[in-house]
Structure formats: C-alpha cells, structure tokens
Design an enzyme around this catalytic site. Structure first.
Site, PDB file in Angstrom:
ATOM      1  N   PHE A 190       1.596  -0.916  43.501  1.00 20.17           N
ATOM      2  CA  PHE A 190       0.388  -1.641  43.142  1.00 20.17           C
ATOM      3  C   PHE A 190      -0.406  -1.910  44.416  1.00 20.17           C
ATOM      4  O   PHE A 190       0.035  -1.575  45.517  1.00 20.17           O
ATOM      5  CB  PHE A 190       0.735  -2.957  42.442  1.00 20.17           C
ATOM      6  CG  PHE A 190       1.537  -2.788  41.186  1.00 20.17           C
ATOM      7  CD1 PHE A 190       1.055  -2.011  40.153  1.00 20.17           C
ATOM      8  CD2 PHE A 190       2.767  -3.401  41.035  1.00 20.17           C
ATOM      9  CE1 PHE A 190       1.788  -1.846  38.985  1.00 20.17           C
ATOM     10  CE2 PHE A 190       3.515  -3.248  39.867  1.00 20.17           C
ATOM     11  CZ  PHE A 190       3.022  -2.465  38.844  1.00 20.17           C
ATOM     12  N   ARG A 212     -12.305 -13.653  47.343  1.00 18.21           N
ATOM     13  CA  ARG A 212     -11.504 -13.519  46.136  1.00 18.21           C
ATOM     14  C   ARG A 212     -10.546 -12.333  46.282  1.00 18.21           C
ATOM     15  O   ARG A 212     -10.896 -11.316  46.881  1.00 18.21           O
ATOM     16  CB  ARG A 212     -12.392 -13.294  44.898  1.00 18.21           C
ATOM     17  CG  ARG A 212     -13.278 -14.485  44.554  1.00 18.21           C
ATOM     18  CD  ARG A 212     -12.457 -15.640  44.017  1.00 18.21           C
ATOM     19  NE  ARG A 212     -13.283 -16.754  43.588  1.00 18.21           N
ATOM     20  CZ  ARG A 212     -13.605 -17.792  44.349  1.00 18.21           C
ATOM     21  NH1 ARG A 212     -13.165 -17.845  45.614  1.00 18.21           N
ATOM     22  NH2 ARG A 212     -14.349 -18.775  43.883  1.00 18.21           N
ATOM     23  N   GLU A 278      10.783   5.305  26.065  1.00 18.30           N
ATOM     24  CA  GLU A 278      11.436   3.993  26.034  1.00 18.30           C
ATOM     25  C   GLU A 278      12.280   3.748  24.785  1.00 18.30           C
ATOM     26  O   GLU A 278      13.107   2.828  24.781  1.00 18.30           O
ATOM     27  CB  GLU A 278      10.393   2.877  26.164  1.00 18.30           C
ATOM     28  CG  GLU A 278       9.668   2.875  27.505  1.00 18.30           C
ATOM     29  CD  GLU A 278       8.906   1.593  27.763  1.00 18.30           C
ATOM     30  OE1 GLU A 278       8.887   0.719  26.874  1.00 18.30           O
ATOM     31  OE2 GLU A 278       8.322   1.464  28.869  1.00 18.30           O
ATOM     32  N   GLY A 297      -8.622 -13.680  35.772  1.00 20.28           N
ATOM     33  CA  GLY A 297      -8.934 -14.409  36.987  1.00 20.28           C
ATOM     34  C   GLY A 297      -8.343 -13.797  38.239  1.00 20.28           C
ATOM     35  O   GLY A 297      -8.816 -14.070  39.345  1.00 20.28           O
ATOM     36  N   GLU A 325      12.794   6.263  37.521  1.00 20.63           N
ATOM     37  CA  GLU A 325      11.957   5.073  37.668  1.00 20.63           C
ATOM     38  C   GLU A 325      12.775   3.790  37.522  1.00 20.63           C
ATOM     39  O   GLU A 325      12.209   2.712  37.358  1.00 20.63           O
ATOM     40  CB  GLU A 325      10.819   5.106  36.640  1.00 20.63           C
ATOM     41  CG  GLU A 325       9.862   6.284  36.837  1.00 20.63           C
ATOM     42  CD  GLU A 325       8.724   6.297  35.839  1.00 20.63           C
ATOM     43  OE1 GLU A 325       8.611   5.338  35.044  1.00 20.63           O
ATOM     44  OE2 GLU A 325       7.946   7.265  35.860  1.00 20.63           O
ATOM     45  N   GLU A 327      14.448   2.635  35.129  1.00 25.22           N
ATOM     46  CA  GLU A 327      14.245   1.942  33.860  1.00 25.22           C
ATOM     47  C   GLU A 327      15.579   1.794  33.117  1.00 25.22           C
ATOM     48  O   GLU A 327      16.378   2.732  33.063  1.00 25.22           O
ATOM     49  CB  GLU A 327      13.251   2.695  32.986  1.00 25.22           C
ATOM     50  CG  GLU A 327      11.826   2.655  33.507  1.00 25.22           C
ATOM     51  CD  GLU A 327      10.860   3.354  32.579  1.00 25.22           C
ATOM     52  OE1 GLU A 327       9.668   3.013  32.612  1.00 25.22           O
ATOM     53  OE2 GLU A 327      11.281   4.249  31.830  1.00 25.22           O
TER      54      GLU A 327
END
Length: 376
Positions: A190, A212, A278, A297, A325, A327
């Site tokens: 990310f 911000r 999944e 926000g 991954e 998972e």
C-alpha cells in the site's frame, strides 16, 4: 589531471506504441514534444498486459515516432521506462542510431492497438501521472517494485472519473482546489501520500493551507454468496491486521468474500475470480448492493459490494486462499436467520458484511420468490 565532464545536450529516441501518443508522451516528458514518423526495421511492438515495448522480430517493421530530447526530458523518459519495466536499447532508425524502449518479456504477444487502448489505455495514462509525480525524488527501481499496485490505483482513478454520481454536493471547479505539494511518505504494498492544499470553503473563500494524509489501497470488491433455495450464505473467516493493530482480542473476522480490483478487470470480474480463489465457488447472477467509500476521511479505498446467487450444499465450505499471498481462509455456511443474529449481536463487526446483510434482508423474499417461479 581529471577528465573533463561530458555534457549530453540531446538524444535521439524512437518511441512506439502508447509512448508515441501525444497524451502519454507529454505526461512522461513534462511538455509536448513533437517528432517525425519513422519505421524501425526487424522489430515489432509487443505487449505484456499493461506494458508495451519493442522486441526483435526479423523481417518485421515497427511504426513509431523519432524525437530529439533535451537532457531533462531524456532523464524523465529513462525514469519512466525503468519504473514501468522497459529496457533502453540502441537501434538504427532512418540511417542513424537512436534509443528505443524494449520489452524484455520472452512470451509477450503482439500489441493490438485498439483492444489494448480499450482495456489498458486510460489506466496506463492515469498511472503515468502518478509515476512521474515521484520523479526525481524516488529511485526508478523502487517505483518499478510496486508498479503493479500503482496500476491498481490508476485504474481506480479512471473508474472514479467515469462513475462520479450526481447529487446535492458541491461539484468542484478548476479553482476550488489548490495543491501546493504532493509527496509519497510510505510505499510498499500500500502507499501513504501527504498533500499540502487549500480548498474552497462554503463561504466562498479559500481555506488556509492544510496538510492531509491519505492511505492508498485501490478499489475492492466484496461479494456474499447466497443460496435462495437453502436460504443460506457462505461467509469467510481470516486473520485481519486492522483489528490486531487496534488491540482487538478477536483479530479473526467473519466477512464476505473480498479482493482488490486488478487492472483490466471489472468489479464483477473480480467478484467471480475472488469467489473461486477464496471459496472454490462458481457464482451465478451477481447483484449490486452498493458502491461506497468505507472511510473517506483517511482512505482512498472504494468498495463495490455484491450479493451473488450460488449453489451452497452441505460440505461446500473449506479452507482456501492463494498460498503465495499467505492467505488462509475458512468458509462457514450460515443460515439467513443465523446471519442476522450474528449482525445483531455484534459478532459481525465489519461494515461491508453488515451493509450487505441488511440489503439481503430487504431483498430476500423477492430472490426466493424468483427462484420458486423458475423451478420446473
């Protein structure tokens, strides 16, 4: 005596494929740079999903653009090529040497301009702006390591522009937002970006400059498989970092199937792919529940939530996930009334599943009646 520094004043470059287009070329180079049509012998334009470049092809001929770049423009182009996974090479065009961008993927296929433009063009163009916003502060190879995730965010930008809904809220004009600085303070899977900006207040004045931060994760899908004949759903359970980092004593959550919308996919494509990954499920009709920002926000994430008709016999639940991954996902078959009890008790604590369960509560009778009408 030391050697005299060599100053490069200009470089000839052969651009082909998307980089020959005016829009992408200007985004990468920082300004409009004109060139001349040219052909490169013994090469073909090839594509590997979003990446398009040149590959050796004896007897073929690639159409492109021959341009002359100054040192700053050449540096920008070199940064972009490395960031997106292209390799510079020396070629001969119109009787003179030039630099070209090569695609070092052995099994890349021929570039189909029209189909590529429809599937990848807007996403690549949007992502180019994000890539070049990092130049020259971030090393190109660091950008290359997460170019795939940047394409996810680029595709999100394209969907956001296309899907902007009408409503009573302010529609910003060109002078309603002023960004003084944008910087990426964290980037791995990310990313986190900081902005110094001003915005138009409701009294008509511009706000003071504010700082911000926003968490970038791309658009995602949630899908709740529902069997209207057996009146039950399939939930998945997995460990989640958010509750763990908050200090929650229960970091394993019950959720709908979920996943990131990959570049080149539609949200429904993602729902069907994630259901296989999944839960091992092939979905029937995929029904939209809502599209929304879960945490506007602080996060740029946008969710597309669905309910999907599915066959859910006993024993269909299992343990799934992509091993590469990390998972580890367990399925749970849950009757509709039990689902609503879990929501009411707080045992379901994630927003998408709560919202989707309430939608199913409203639509359940109609879905079951439709199945009954279609039964032989």
């Amino acid at each position: 005596m030391g050697r005299a520094a060599v100053v490069v004043t200009s470089v000839r470059v052969f651009l082909a494929g998307p980089l020959a287009s005016d829009t992408l070329r200007a985004a990468v180079l920082g300004r409009a740079v004109q060139g001349h049509a040219a052909r490169l012998a013994d090469h073909a334009i090839c594509a590997d999903r979003a990446r398009v470049g040149l590959a050796a092809a004896p007897g073929a001929e690639a159409e492109g653009l021959l341009v002359t770049l100054g040192p700053d423009e050449a540096a920008r182009l070199g940064f972009y090529q490395t960031a997106v996974g292209l390799c510079p090479g020396t070629v001969t065009v119109a009787g003179a040497t030039a630099t070209a961008h090569l695609l070092a993927v052995p099994d890349a296929g021929p570039w189909q301009a029209a189909s590529w433009a429809a599937q990848w063009g807007p996403t690549v163009a949007a992502t180019a702006g994000d890539v070049m916003a990092l130049w020259p502060e971030v090393p190109a190879r660091s950008v290359a390591a997460r170019y795939g995730m940047m394409l996810v965010h680029g595709a999100s930008r394209v969907r956001a522009a296309a899907e902007a809904p009408s409503g009573p809220c302010r529609r910003p004009g060109p002078d309603d937002l002023a960004v003084a600085r944008r910087r990426q303070v964290y980037a791995r899977f990310f990313a986190v970006e900081e902005y110094d900006l001003r915005y138009r207040r409701f009294n008509g004045e511009m706000s003071p400059q504010v700082n911000r931060a926003v968490f970038l994760s791309g658009d995602a899908v949630t899908v709740l498989p529902y069997d209207p004949v057996r009146d039950r759903v399939l939930l998945v359970e997995q460990f989640r970092m958010g509750p763990f980092a908050r200090g929650d004593g229960q970091p394993w959550l019950l959720e709908p199937i979920a996943g990131r919308v990959d570049p080149g996919e539609t949200p429904e494509d993602t729902a069907r792919r994630e259901a296989v990954e999944e839960a091992g499920l092939a979905l029937g009709a995929v029904l939209p529940v809502a599209n929304y920002y879960p945490t506007p926000g602080a996060k740029a994430e946008y969710l597309y939530s669905f309910v999907a008709i599915a066959d859910l016999p006993d024993g269909v639940e299992g343990v799934f996930g992509i091993e590469g991954e990390a998972e580890d996902i367990r399925g749970h078959l849950v009757g509709f009334h039990r689902l609503m009890d879990l929501v009411a008790s707080g045992a379901v604590s994630n927003g998408p599943l709560i919202l989707t369960a309430l939608w199913l509560q409203r639509e359940r009778d109609g879905l079951r009646a439709a199945v009954a009408r279609s039964a032989p």
